[in-house]
Scaffold this motif. Structure first.
Motif, short mmCIF file in Angstrom:
data_model
loop_
_atom_site.label_atom_id
_atom_site.label_comp_id
_atom_site.label_asym_id
_atom_site.label_seq_id
_atom_site.Cartn_x
_atom_site.Cartn_y
_atom_site.Cartn_z
N TYR A 128 11.88 29.21 6.39
CA TYR A 128 11.77 28.17 6.04
C TYR A 128 12.80 27.57 6.66
CZ TYR A 128 9.39 29.14 1.44
OH TYR A 128 8.49 29.07 0.45
N ARG A 163 5.64 26.85 6.82
CA ARG A 163 5.19 27.31 5.47
C ARG A 163 6.16 25.78 5.07
NH1 ARG A 163 8.32 31.87 2.44
NH2 ARG A 163 6.59 32.10 1.63
N GLY A 165 7.99 23.94 5.63
CA GLY A 165 9.99 24.38 5.53
C GLY A 165 10.30 23.53 6.01
N TYR A 191 8.60 24.96 -3.83
CA TYR A 191 8.48 25.92 -2.95
C TYR A 191 10.31 26.74 -3.19
CZ TYR A 191 4.43 25.01 -0.53
OH TYR A 191 3.03 25.08 -0.40
N GLY A 196 12.56 27.90 -1.20
CA GLY A 196 11.98 26.73 -0.34
C GLY A 196 12.18 25.40 -0.50
#
Length: 354
Positions: A128, A163, A165, A191, A196
């Motif tokens: 992330y 992601r 992130g 997450y 995350g």
């Protein structure tokens, strides 16, 4: 790469909701629009540990056909490219050809584990980018931005953290580099279990990240459907504490969380989510998918030819519904221009600071 169900974990950045004045005030004649963002990236095994060596980009060969399907429906697409794509001569040539029809845009997607400089350990948390120290996140963003400028001759204004992130420093780094629109938030997802951020407090409306209105946030649209949808995030988190609670609630029509993506989202659920989002007054519906899903076997969502046929059929039915509802496609550039126009007017009419 994970399902975002970390509701029982207490770590990670819980992204604060925007203030009441932060929401983008779209022009009166803007209507309701939709965007399509594609995470244009390398192939890798989603079940295996992340590797710096996973840089193959063979699936990019399917992009022209995928782009054609959207272009024929009048849908402009934003391709958010990462470092393996931006530094692959073949991938760049394919994307340059796609750009020639004028319906596509190039943006940035940062996968830190395959994006130099490699000054951090390739851990799950470090996948992330917003978890990285500010200097490392900035250095990786600079390398990727420069690679995109060299490859395509344009300076990208669109960004997505790989992601999803995003971190506390991300949008300031983007503003300093001339980025205008971020799409790193997956509304209503958490997450934290994987290290995350938590987007549970973030809804679907586009908003400005700071008072100077330098960066627009356009979350990936995620809608709660079902009889209990008005209880939203609170009920969804409680169901997460019950074994199989969320799955049972979804099957019974009590509550389901539906993101606007063909990946792991049944088309009937997506159609209902679109109707709910439009009914709730969401002005921009943001759709997304990963480019390797255009070739069977590269993502968990498209494993074979039947999955790929279902993927394309999903888009046909979604685009048909959007057309019937009068929800028109909009390009990323036009979206930024519309937001900036109303922002400039609002800032000009605001009283001077005391």
């Amino acid at each position: 790469m994970n399902d975002g169900d970390g509701a029982d974990c207490n770590t990670g950045w819980r992204v604060p909701p925007p203030g009441p004045d932060a929401r983008v005030a779209w022009p009166d004649d803007f209507g309701t629009r939709f965007t399509v963002f594609v995470d244009t990236e390398e192939e890798f095994d989603w079940r295996a540990p992340l590797s710096r060596d996973a840089r193959d980009t063979t699936a990019i060969a399917a992009l022209p056909d995928g782009h054609r399907r959207f272009a024929e429906r009048g849908v402009p697409v934003a391709y958010l490219v990462d470092h393996p794509i931006a530094t692959s001569a073949r991938a760049v040539d394919i994307l340059r050809n796609i750009l020639e029809d004028g319906t596509a845009a190039i943006g940035t997607q940062l996968h830190p584990w395959v994006n130099p400089p490699f000054d951090e350990a390739p851990t799950r948390a470090n996948s992330y980018p917003g978890n990285l120290p500010r200097t490392i996140e900035a250095a990786k963003l600079d390398v990727l931005t420069d690679a995109i400028v060299a490859a395509f001759g344009v300076r990208p204004r669109l960004y997505r953290a790989g992601r999803y992130g995003i971190g506390p420093a991300t949008t300031a780094l983007l503003a300093e580099r001339g980025y205008r629109l971020d799409s790193s938030i997956r509304s209503r997802y958490d997450y934290r279990r994987d290290g995350g951020p938590d987007f549970g407090a973030i809804g679907n409306h586009a908003f400005w990240w700071d008072a100077r209105r330098r960066v627009i946030e356009l979350p990936l649209t995620t809608v709660f459907t079902g009889l209990g949808r008005r209880s939203g995030e609170g009920l969804y988190r409680k169901l997460g504490a019950i074994p199989r609670g969320r799955g049972v609630a979804a099957r019974l029509g009590v509550l389901a969380r539906v993101a606007l993506t063909p990946e792991d989202m049944p088309v009937a659920d997506a159609l209902e989510a679109i109707r709910v989002a439009v009914g709730e007054g969401v002005r921009v519906l943001n759709f997304a998918f990963h480019s390797p899903s255009l070739v069977p076997g590269h993502t968990p969502y498209v494993r074979d030819a039947a999955d790929l046929a279902a993927f394309h059929a999903w888009w046909d039915r979604v685009l048909d519904l959007l057309d019937r509802l009068g929800v028109a496609a909009i390009s990323a550039d036009a979206l930024i221009a519309a937001a900036e126009a109303t922002s400039a007017s609002a800032l000009a009419s605001a009283p001077p600071p005391a």
